[in-house]
Design an enzyme around this catalytic site. Structure first.
Site, PDB file in Angstrom:
ATOM      1  N   GLY A 162      44.404  37.386  28.080  1.00 61.64           N
ATOM      2  CA  GLY A 162      45.163  36.369  27.598  1.00 61.64           C
ATOM      3  C   GLY A 162      46.056  36.685  26.493  1.00 61.64           C
ATOM      4  N   LYS A 189      36.023  49.127  33.459  1.00 58.23           N
ATOM      5  CA  LYS A 189      36.535  47.635  33.411  1.00 58.23           C
ATOM      6  C   LYS A 189      35.553  46.881  33.408  1.00 58.23           C
ATOM      7  CE  LYS A 189      40.386  44.535  34.101  1.00 58.23           C
ATOM      8  NZ  LYS A 189      41.769  44.041  34.818  1.00 58.23           N
ATOM      9  N   THR A 230      48.661  38.541  32.578  1.00 58.16           N
ATOM     10  CA  THR A 230      49.306  37.075  33.120  1.00 58.16           C
ATOM     11  C   THR A 230      50.186  36.745  32.464  1.00 58.16           C
ATOM     12  OG1 THR A 230      46.927  36.690  33.809  1.00 58.16           O
ATOM     13  CG2 THR A 230      48.411  34.784  33.236  1.00 58.16           C
ATOM     14  N   LEU A 238      41.613  41.697  46.490  1.00 61.06           N
ATOM     15  CA  LEU A 238      41.821  43.063  46.603  1.00 61.06           C
ATOM     16  C   LEU A 238      42.697  43.669  47.692  1.00 61.06           C
ATOM     17  CD1 LEU A 238      38.371  44.036  45.954  1.00 61.06           C
ATOM     18  CD2 LEU A 238      40.087  44.224  44.132  1.00 61.06           C
ATOM     19  N   SER A 275      44.221  47.594  42.459  1.00 62.89           N
ATOM     20  CA  SER A 275      42.867  48.256  42.588  1.00 62.89           C
ATOM     21  C   SER A 275      43.139  48.971  44.102  1.00 62.89           C
ATOM     22  CB  SER A 275      41.747  47.439  42.527  1.00 62.89           C
ATOM     23  OG  SER A 275      41.029  47.520  41.261  1.00 62.89           O
ATOM     24  N   ASN A 311      37.134  49.321  38.506  1.00 67.32           N
ATOM     25  CA  ASN A 311      37.030  47.778  38.561  1.00 67.32           C
ATOM     26  C   ASN A 311      35.548  47.333  39.187  1.00 67.32           C
ATOM     27  OD1 ASN A 311      37.030  45.276  39.718  1.00 67.32           O
ATOM     28  ND2 ASN A 311      38.884  45.578  40.757  1.00 67.32           N
ATOM     29  N   CYS A 364      36.001  42.452  39.303  1.00 66.73           N
ATOM     30  CA  CYS A 364      36.834  41.564  39.875  1.00 66.73           C
ATOM     31  C   CYS A 364      35.824  40.432  40.357  1.00 66.73           C
ATOM     32  CB  CYS A 364      37.406  42.377  41.208  1.00 66.73           C
ATOM     33  SG  CYS A 364      38.165  40.736  42.439  1.00 66.73           S
ATOM     34  N   ALA A 400      42.640  34.424  43.442  1.00 66.50           N
ATOM     35  CA  ALA A 400      41.706  35.096  44.235  1.00 66.50           C
ATOM     36  C   ALA A 400      42.541  35.766  45.350  1.00 66.50           C
ATOM     37  CB  ALA A 400      40.555  34.137  44.823  1.00 66.50           C
TER      38      ALA A 400
END
Lengths: 300, 230, 300, 230
Positions: free
Chosen positions: C240, C161, C262, C73, C46, C123, C126, C70
């Site tokens: 996921g 998003k 991920t 950004l 982002s 975004n 977040c 975390a």
């Protein structure tokens, strides 16, 4: 020797682990069994006004990180419930879960069941029953109205069970507290679905359901942490607690007691003993003498 | 998801279903069978890849329509199966109680000194014997109407011959199981109990039998555990 | 031979798998690598107005069912971004993720970066940056205003998003659609926390973070299913996706394309090839000739 | 969470930390060390339970204050370590590049025909040799100021003696690694690269080295992979 005893809203629990609503808690024999197996208290299946048979099968999906269920609030109704418990006495706190479509229904149930319940847990969070649970409990005003109505109808302690399917769960917790709730419990299950790639349709007969188990733990822990930071009333932690380390995390995050549900299915009744022993060993090795000493330590 | 490899009639309203996949199982364990859009029900495994099912309602009627190559969805096996014990054993079966006992003798036939099957059905045409005779030493049939074997109940036979057996395995309707338990005084007996099961994995609590859950603590119970319960 | 190609808002993707924002996508070499490794497209980290270094470590926690992060950004700002990409060309769709604190900031970024971006992903989700992301995107009116401002500022396709940290994600999707979004993507991470029981404090330096990985899949799938039922614009599924079976579930639930994040950390770059091959084999064995044929089949 | 079993000074501003727990690791792999409230940083393992760390900033200063029995938090090991190859090898180390090479020779000392360590430091007091001499056949020291060994750089020694070795393992500052790669023409060499790492597990992308991530594709790279990159 570290003590596992906790006291919540004037009620003593032998240990901080309570059987969560909806897991093997249909009949009194199962509540007694849970206590025999090490639970410090028991929450019953959610009881409503009328008997409900619940949804058709499939009502559950097993996943790598937990379960999705949509049972559909099967229960014998308040009258059937009273018949069922007649003649039983319990030497542990029995928390009766109730659900209704309006504040009046909740209040009615609380009044009718006050002789049986040591405390009430208000199901403001079941994510898969039309007109009940989360559909009411996602709105802070509704939470306020339901808690208030129940508090007016009973002298028993009242726990508001909150939904994580919300932008900020503390809004719900604050509404419950303002209405006089004696505690909140969090979380109920997360909205979820599972699809079978060969059937090419949702697996549950209700299509969507509630997700529980190890996979929801990080979300549940955050909910407890956020709630404990803003509330003065106790928070009961629920959500994917499977190991004693999970349990300690919840206590450190501010939970005054814990509920165990899915882990009983995943690991058997022995989870109560194992988690209690783990908490006790942790308290002793880290130099604490009781559970309450560690509650909220991670909130700094 | 598995496919149906083969299906055939075993008795009146009883069909066998051989699956494209076998499961590791202990005799007495069950699986949950899902037919999308129809429902999901528990059935005992008759063998690692074999179900023997009686038509009793809409779900089983749909099962009976399946052809070879059709799909069915299975989770499990679940629950506690039989435990191998004793030397000279009787198997007591009533109604559609045969599948788990069939699995038992097929798995452990060489582990016993003697196996007597006492099998009761309403009538001759309802006997779902499969090839169980190959795995036992003796078969005693009873029928309610006398159309095959002895007229009467399998428990009558058990009561008479009780002294011949070290132990008993039983599966069938609850009144029969109760009779078996009483005949055996709850000792040296394992029974496979039946209850309305929904989740099959110890969540919903629907299948409680006293303090037990049939899906987790059972479906097979040692007789001793059922004192005061059944 | 079944085809993996998908077309979204006029752009052709070789296959439905897109590298999700925030995973190994800091510099152009990494975007090119992702494509070499089998991704059909790439979303960048982002980008905001000013350079940000992000939070101090720890910025990530590994859990049995996923990760909590975390990062804060971190990004070079739009000017640094333009310098960084100068001289590069890409033979795959490059989706630039942007974040801002106001509709104007989003619009400004879209205008400045339109020459580089094949599409923009906004975004709005977040969950761990004060004043950005979810703090804006939990409100449908904000989603509407941001999407509208960006659509006015660029001709490039715009993807909103969305955050799952909301009572009902379809409110956000409908707001985005109404404002002219070309697609929505869902989900961003779930609000979560992890506590170390010996340190007795949250692990992340930012305390709270966003949960991703296999543990969030059932929630993400539900979000996609719910969105696909009510929206006319395409839904890009995220959350996921780790195996080809997961990918097929999302397609059946109504996702027109998928993002993988991920899983690249958990299983390596090879996930793109493995998932693509799995989807292809599924399509062929089940008698389909293209990905688009199975999109939404589980919605019935 | 582990405890510090032992800690001692190895050289000027360099300490060794022996942990209460050993990790399964490949020489060259790293761990992330978290000190709650202070920060989290990556360090190569010098042995399964051993870290050798140079004081460079606030985090390492706090590490240096730890006493035996104090706790530290470790995740890992992560990344790709060295691969055992070649027979007569040189290890080229500069600055605080010694820990992964120490691990390498300690693990694989019997697997090579000959091991020459070429180790450069700024000055004598900064040499962090530990007991590495027990595991290698030859040690060549260089210092910038000539206070120990030869005055000059370890790469000078490598350039001179290159013909003696089948392969080279190197760890140290980037200019040194670049010189090693050039001397070896990117062949028969493995280098352990260093980058600013945050997550350590291939998420944040901070440690990119061209198209690679040091935390996942490295920290050890075959020289060939670094053509055009380093």
């Amino acid at each position: 020797m570290a003590s596992l005893e906790v006291k919540l809203f004037g009620i003593r629990f032998e240990n901080p682990l309570i059987l969560a609503s909806g897991i093997n808690d249909k009949v009194p024999e199962q509540w007694i069994r849970a206590h025999e197996e090490g639970a410090g208290g028991v929450v019953t299946k959610s009881i409503g006004i009328e008997p409900r048979k619940g949804y058709d099968n499939p009502t559950i999906v097993e996943l790598p990180c937990g379960l999705i269920n949509a049972m559909g609030l099967p229960n014998p109704g308040w009258k059937g419930f009273l018949e069922m418990v007649e003649g039983y006495t319990f030497d542990f706190p029995l928390i009766v879960s109730i659900f209704g479509g309006t504040p009046e229904e909740f209040a009615f149930l609380a009044e009718k069941l006050s002789d049986v319940a040591d405390a009430f847990e208000l199901n403001l969070s079941c994510p898969h029953a039309k007109g009940y649970g989360m559909e009411i409990g996602q709105n802070p005003e509704n939470v306020y109205e339901v808690v208030k109505a129940v508090k007016d109808a009973t002298d028993r302690p009242v726990i508001a069970k909150l939904t994580p399917n919300i932008d900020d769960i503390t809004k719900l917790g604050l509404a419950a507290e303002k209405a006089g709730a004696d505690a909140v419990s969090a979380i109920n299950t997360l909205k979820a679905i599972a699809i079978d790639i060969y059937a090419r349709r949702p697996i549950l007969s209700n299509r969507v359901g509630g997700y529980s188990g190890p996979g929801v733990k990080p979300v549940a822990l955050r909910a407890v942490y956020d709630l404990a930071k803003v509330l003065d009333i106790p928070v009961i932690g629920i959500g994917g607690i499977t190991t004693w380390q999970d349990a300690v995390e919840f206590l450190l995050a501010g939970a005054s007691a814990l509920q165990i549900g899915t882990a009983v299915s995943l690991r058997g009744w022995k989870v109560f003993r194992e988690i209690n022993e783990g908490i006790k060993a942790y308290l002793e090795s880290e130099g604490f003498s009781s559970v309450s000493e560690i509650v909220g330590l991670a909130l700094e | 998801m598995v496919e149906l490899r083969e299906t055939w009639e075993v008795a009146k309203n009883v069909r066998a279903f051989r699956l494209s996949k076998g499961f590791d199982f202990t005799p007495g364990q069950f699986v949950m069978v899902w037919l999308p859009g129809v429902g999901e029900k528990p059935f005992s495994l008759a063998w690692k890849d074999l179900l023997v099912i009686k038509r009793v309602g809409p779900f089983t009627s749909r099962l009976f329509e399946l052809q070879e190559g059709d799909r069915l969805w299975i989770r499990g096996p679940y629950g506690r199966g039989f435990e191998r014990k004793w030397n000279r054993v009787a198997l007591v079966s009533g109604g559609i109680g045969i599948p788990p006992l069939y699995a038992l003798v097929r798995a452990w036939r060489n582990e016993f000194e003697g196996i007597t099957l006492i099998y009761g059905a309403r009538s001759k045409e309802e006997l779902a014997l499969l090839d169980i005779e190959d795995y036992v030493d003796e078969v005693v049939i009873t029928t309610d109407d006398g159309s095959a074997g002895k007229k009467g109940f399998p428990t009558d036979v058990l009561a008479e011959r009780r002294g011949e057996f070290d132990g008993v395995y039983a599966c069938g309707p609850e009144p029969m199981l109760k009779a078996v338990l009483r005949i055996m005084d709850y000792e040296n007996v394992q029974v496979s109990a039946e209850r309305y099961m929904k989740c099959g994995i110890g969540v919903c609590g629907s299948c409680n039998l006293g303090k037990y859950l049939v899906c987790r603590d059972g479906p097979v119970f040692e007789g001793e555990k059922l004192r005061g319960v059944m």
